[in-house]
Structures are given as structure tokens and as C-alpha cells.
Design an enzyme around this catalytic site. Structure first.
Site, mmCIF file in Angstrom:
data_model
loop_
_atom_site.group_PDB
_atom_site.id
_atom_site.type_symbol
_atom_site.label_atom_id
_atom_site.label_comp_id
_atom_site.label_asym_id
_atom_site.label_seq_id
_atom_site.Cartn_x
_atom_site.Cartn_y
_atom_site.Cartn_z
ATOM 1 N N GLN A 69 0.811 -1.209 0.000
ATOM 2 C CA GLN A 69 0.000 0.000 0.000
ATOM 3 C C GLN A 69 0.848 1.264 0.000
ATOM 4 O OE1 GLN A 69 -2.516 -0.620 3.436
ATOM 5 N NE2 GLN A 69 -3.444 -2.454 2.557
ATOM 6 N N GLU A 125 -14.434 3.374 9.833
ATOM 7 C CA GLU A 125 -14.958 4.375 10.772
ATOM 8 C C GLU A 125 -14.787 5.801 10.266
ATOM 9 O OE1 GLU A 125 -13.012 3.978 14.552
ATOM 10 O OE2 GLU A 125 -13.819 1.967 14.922
ATOM 11 N N TYR A 143 -8.751 6.025 19.980
ATOM 12 C CA TYR A 143 -9.878 5.571 19.162
ATOM 13 C C TYR A 143 -10.090 4.063 19.242
ATOM 14 C CZ TYR A 143 -10.300 10.353 17.831
ATOM 15 O OH TYR A 143 -10.511 11.705 17.904
ATOM 16 N N TYR A 145 -10.183 -10.670 8.585
ATOM 17 C CA TYR A 145 -10.554 -11.038 7.215
ATOM 18 C C TYR A 145 -10.919 -12.518 7.128
ATOM 19 C CZ TYR A 145 -8.900 -6.471 5.716
ATOM 20 O OH TYR A 145 -8.745 -5.116 5.551
ATOM 21 N N HIS A 171 -0.846 -0.365 5.537
ATOM 22 C CA HIS A 171 -1.313 0.664 6.467
ATOM 23 C C HIS A 171 -0.305 1.786 6.722
ATOM 24 C CE1 HIS A 171 -4.018 -2.796 8.152
ATOM 25 N NE2 HIS A 171 -4.195 -2.576 6.866
#
Lengths: 376, 376
Positions: free
Chosen positions: A89, A247, A257, A268, A153
Site C-alpha cells: 500500500q 470508521e 480511538y 478477514y 497501512h
């Protein structure tokens, strides 16, 4: 001691948002729309960030490591872009202008970088200026550590608030049990710095032994949407959940959070991550999606070109390949709508200085949404 | 019957070049040079092909799948480039202009493509026109088959001869025992077609049952340099050998260049491929390198800007990262010189319409070599 006082303070804030709202499964898909879309920038691969320069032209980042200046219909490539750690990513990610760009010329980039020791990479924040199609005056403002060869991430959205602070996100880098809940580690947090990289003295963890002082929140998973609410000035984010549990959160000083202690998602593989969705001292999301839409990019609409959408939030969906429009009232979603259904993996959405909406889609390019003109 | 006549004919031709010349290990590296180099196109990744448009601007292919129009110091990206199968050595590769480009606007591309059935890809040849920074009138002229997920040896250089035939190379695609010696299979050959893709009636295998009629030679490994000799009009190629055995060959109708039956190279592992370097009916190279330099790109110099280099051959070295200059006499190398030592992986070299030399280097960009002006 100081820490407990801070937590008490959070708790008071937290109760205000203690009731999380789940996305209604019956999303509305209008058969007629009040806008038309045109592909104005063609042939992009994975357009990640986009900003508008004062002359109305655009800078677009391609994840592979390119910055494209789209001007007068031409795509001009920018030279001297920082080397990216192109894996999973990671790559070249967001781009933002300084609020005073017109006078100081600073632009901000987020990207995955091999800078520093250890194999692999981590999220980096740079500022630079644009001269003769080349980046100059490059300053590395922040580099997350440790490097890791994990490809997950990186976070990476950038946003300035009304006080000139720069916020950016760093995802949990695939180490959910090590990073997000540990304020001594870089992953899984929202950051807040001055425009030149200095750490604001009133950041919540300044003075806490060993803490990441640039961090402003923690317990985040992978925030890839960030936008300033034009009415309240608050910084809103969204984050990718695991399977379910994407979210929307409002960034508040020092708040936890909850990832991965609480989540509305599961692994997953289908196995549970945790059996709780709420915990004292951990913030509830404003809104969450089950199943995950794979949110990427977010903007508030405050344009006179779209009077019906004023105050709405637009969110890209990578997974389901559409643009989500959310009507809000007192930070609650009152209506949910699917636009551009099937358009492709929506990576980003922004409102341009012309008041029109720009949507970046993987493998396609950038669409401009314009309101339909009334026929009478 | 017809075939045996053809082979007899080859043999006569072959005897002319039966003595192969090995590159002298003592390559000359001059301490002073008669030229200076300037990086005129910055920040390229893997620049593969480059051509000069009539206005002096350049089109550059990036292996990742982009065409860049370098004009007035800006890099403008071209839209609507064909989708490439980006794997291993494959991607967007060479670019050439039709000899009558100024009047007909045709440009030619080679690239690896997933077109057709079967997973993976193979070399494709397309022609198209350039309008408003976009490719139009795209015509797929040739697509090698079968597709394969192997990432090796796409070949892909393009060149026109003085009669308007287009030559292109397709490497053995990593299947040396299946492709190069079999005239029914696409890999390991030099091709010759009309500018619109039609197969010339006098191609050597036209009429041979099951043969690849567009093929013009066979027994080639992976030719990634191709240039017209400006004096004789012949098409010269070079090909990557395995470990050792890079070759320069002159393209001749129907000739078998012997791969993998004969070679001056061995396997990368150090084991032999074959114990012979010569065989009747198989052409000897004009010149060969042991160890391999990893040749990529080739041009003949006939520029008045470099009178000392007139008639020389310039070859890029990927492996040893320099530009090789070869002085020739009667197709024999009389002198071998290393230029730009350590510059990086040289992918291509061309003489521009201005008589200057342009060298494409991976991770850097395109250097322009200009002769030093005399100080008196």
C-alpha cells in the site's frame, strides 16, 4: 498524575459521542442525478492525492512515485520527487498546499520512504517548493520508524486546520498489537505538527516520558481520509477497518480511538479480533460501515454550485467502487447515497476552488462533477 | 525441397562471416574525452526507447508504460498508451517513427501485451498517431504468441530499412529449447513487415507450411539493439547472451544465428549450454562479448559533430554501466573504448537530428553528448 488528569478530560469529551452510528444497509442509489461527470484527466494509474494551485491547475500524485502537473490539458511531470518505497500500500501518497501557499510556496507530501536504518520503509512527510517543474527546497519533516518490510497501512492523509497546524495519519503498519495503543510507537496515530515540522508544545504527549510527541491521537488503524469541516474547523478522518468496521472519527487531542481493543470489524478470515465494541477511555466512531466500503479520500461540500449538497460529506469507496454522499446533522448521518456506482476504485475526492467536485479513480483518471443546469 | 535450396543459399552467405571476433578484454578507457555530457531529461525510471520528432522534441518510452513528450524542457505525458503486461523484462519498450513520419504521422511501438488467449503476455507491435498528447488511430500490427507468464526476453527493438520495411525483434521468451530453432514458433527471431503490418511476399518463410511468415531470421536469443548501418543500409542487431556470449549480428534473410545450438556463452549457473560454438548452417556473430556487457541500445555515428567517431558503433552496457564505442573496418572491430564509465545502466543510445549523441540511463534520464569546442 498528569496522565490521569488528561484521561479524565477525555472521558468527558467521549461521552458526547458515545453512541456510534452504523451505516444503514439500505443505501440510496438515485436513478436520476443532479450532476454530470466528465473525465478531465485521463490515463492515471493510482492517483492518490490532488491539490489545486492558485492558477486553477492541479498537482496529482501517482502512487508509483510521480507528481503530475495538470495544466491547460497537459500532464507535465515534476522532477526531483523524493524516492518512494514502493511496496504494497506504500508509495507516493498525499499532497497538500500550505494555507499561505500563494505567498510562501510550500507544498507537503506524504510517502513511504526507506530513509533511516532498518530494511523496509515507513511513512514520511516532506515539504518542498515547486520551481521550473522540479521540487526544490526539500525538507523532511517527519519520518516514522521503525522501517518494516510490511506493505500495509501507511495512512498518509494530510490536512491543515484553521490555526495552521498540519495533521497527518500513520496507519498501524500491519502491527496492530504493537503500535496503535502504545504512545511510544509511531504506528496507528494521527499527528499534529507546525508547518515547519516543529512539534507544538501543547501536543498531548509532550513531556510524557518516551512518548511520540508529534502524535495527537492514538488507537487508529489506517486513516486514509482527512478533511477539515469548513463550519466547525474540526479535522475529520475516516479509517479502514478490518473486515467491517470502517470508521469516521473526529480528531480530538489525545483521544484513543480504540483499535484494536474495540472495533466493529472482524478478521478477514472471519475470526473475531475482540469481543467488545466499546470501552471506557476509548472513543466511539461518529459513524461506521459494516461491511467495509474501503474508504479513501474525503471532502466536505460547501460549494454554491451544489446547494443541495452543502454541508455533506463525500467519501470514496475503493472496495465497492462508488462515491458515497452523507448528509449530516449534528455530526449524525441523516441520509446515505451512492453516486457514480461502478465507476472504479475511488481513491480521492476533493472540492475544487471552482466549487466543482473532483473524483480520482484508479486506472481511469480524474472526473469533474458539475451540476446539471436547469432547462428552464 | 524448397527448404534445402534456401539452406544452401544460407551456407554461401555464412562463409563470408565465418570468423567471429571476440571482444578484446583490454577495453580502452580514455582519461580525457573529446566530449562533454549534460543530463537534459531528468528523473526517468527505465527509459527504453527514444525518438526525435521533426520539431526536435523527443518521445521517450518508460518501461512502466508511459510515453513522455519532452519538449521545451517539459515532460508531457501522452495519453491512451496501450496497456502493457508489466512483468520482468516486459513493459513498454521501443518507439520508432515511420521514415515518412513528417507526412503520414505514423509512430511505432513495441511492448509486452496480454492481448489474445492464454495467461501472461508476449511482444506486440503497434502503430499509432499522436494527436493532442494522445495516441490515436491505434493499429496492432503484430502480436507474438503464445502468451506466457515468463518475464524474460521480449526483444523489442524496432528499425526501418531503406526500403521501408520495419524490422523488430522477439526474444526467446525464456524457452530456448522450444522457440529459437523452430520456425513455426514466434520466439527468438527477427521480423520484417511492411509499415502497415502486411507480410512481405519475399520473406524467407512465406509459403513454408506452418512457418511464422513474418519472421526474417531465427536462432536469436534476445536482441535489444537494432540500428541501420547508414553506409550499407544493412540492419545490425546485438543480442544478450546468457553468461557470456552477447553478440553483434547483421540481419540477413532466412539466416539461423544458432541459439541455443551454438553460443559463446554458458548458463548463469556456470554449467555449459552446448559444447560447440560453430556449426554448419548457423551464422557466426560479427562480434561477441565474454564476459557479457548486457548490451542495450545501439547506434551508428555518422554525424559531422563527431568526426573522429564517424562510422563507429555505440552500444549501451546495462551490466557494466558504460557506453561502448567500437571502431569498425569491414565489419571488424578495430578498437574498443569505454565511455561514461560508471554512469549507470545504459538502456539506449541514439544520434539526434542535431548530430549529438543521446544516452538513456536507468534511474537518471537522458544525457546529451556534445563535442568539446576547441579552445583556439
Amino acid at each position: 498524575m498528569e496522565k490521569s488528569i488528561i484521561f479524565l478530560c477525555f472521558f468527558v469529551v467521549m461521552t458526547t459521542f458515545s453512541c456510534a452510528q452504523k451505516a444503514d444497509n439500505d443505501i440510496n442509489t438515485p436513478t436520476e442525478t443532479n450532476f454530470s461527470s466528465e473525465l478531465i484527466v485521463e490515463d492515471l494509474e493510482i492517483p492518490w492525492g490532488m491539490v489545486f494551485l492558485p492558477d486553477g491547475s492541479m498537482l496529482i500524485t501517482e502512487k508509483s512515485g510521480k507528481i503530475i502537473h495538470f495544466k491547460d490539458g497537459e500532464k507535465i511531470m515534476i522532477n526531483n520527487v523524493p524516492e518512494v518505497y514502493y511496496r504494497g500500500q506504500g508509495g507516493l501518497m498525499d499532497i497538500e498546499l500550505h494555507p499561505d501557499y500563494a505567498s510562501n510556496g510550500w507544498l507537503y507530501l506524504s510517502y513511504s520512504s526507506e530513509e533511516g536504518s532498518g530494511s523496509g520503509g515507513n511513512t514520511a512527510i516532506m515539504r518542498a517548493k515547486l520551481n521550473n517543474n522540479s521540487l526544490t527546497n526539500k525538507e523532511l519533516l517527519y519520518k516514522a520508524s521503525p522501517n518494516t518490510t510490511k506493505g500495509q497501512h501507511f495512512g498518509s492523509r494530510l490536512e491543515f486546520d484553521n490555526n495552521g497546524y498540519l495533521y497527518f495519519s500513520i496507519g498501524d503498519r500491519g502491527s496492530r498489537d504493537e503500535n496503535p495503543q502504545n504512545i511510544r510507537r509511531n504506528g496507528g496515530k494521527i499527528y499534529r505538527i507546525h508547518d515547519d515540522g516543529r512539534i507544538p508544545e501543547d501536543n498531548p504527549f509532550v513531556g510524557t516520558q518516551g512518548a511520540v510527541e508529534a502524535a495527537y491521537t492514538y488507537g487508529n488503524r489506517n486513516p486514509q481520509g482527512m478533511a477539515k469541516n469548513p463550519v466547525t474547523g474540526a479535522i475529520w478522518i475516516h479509517e479502514h477497518g478490518p473486515r467491517g468496521g470502517d470508521e469516521i472519527n473526529i480528531v480530538q487531542k489525545g483521544v484513543n480511538y480504540g483499535w484494536p481493543v474495540i472495533t466493529y470489524g472482524i478478521n478477514y478470515s472471519g475470526t473475531p479480533i475482540t469481543d467488545i465494541t466499546e470501552k471506557e477511555g476509548m472513543e466511539q466512531p461518529v459513524y461506521y460501515w459494516v461491511p467495509s466500503i474501503g474508504p479513501s479520500g474525503m471532502t466536505f461540500v460547501n460549494s454554491n454550485k451544489f446547494p443541495d449538497w452543502k454541508g455533506n460529506l463525500l467519501v470514496g469507496s475503493l472496495a465497492f467502487q462508488y462515491l458515497e454522499r452523507l448528509e449530516l446533522e449534528d455530526n449524525k448521518v441523516t441520509y446515505r447515497e451512492k453516486l457514480m456506482d461502478g465507476i472504479g476504485r475511488v481513491r480521492n475526492v476533493r472540492q475544487g476552488p471552482d466549487g466543482l467536485i473532483y473524483v480520482a479513480v484508479e486506472g481511469k483518471g480524474i472526473y469533474r462533477l458539475s451540476p446539471n443546469t436547469s432547462s428552464n
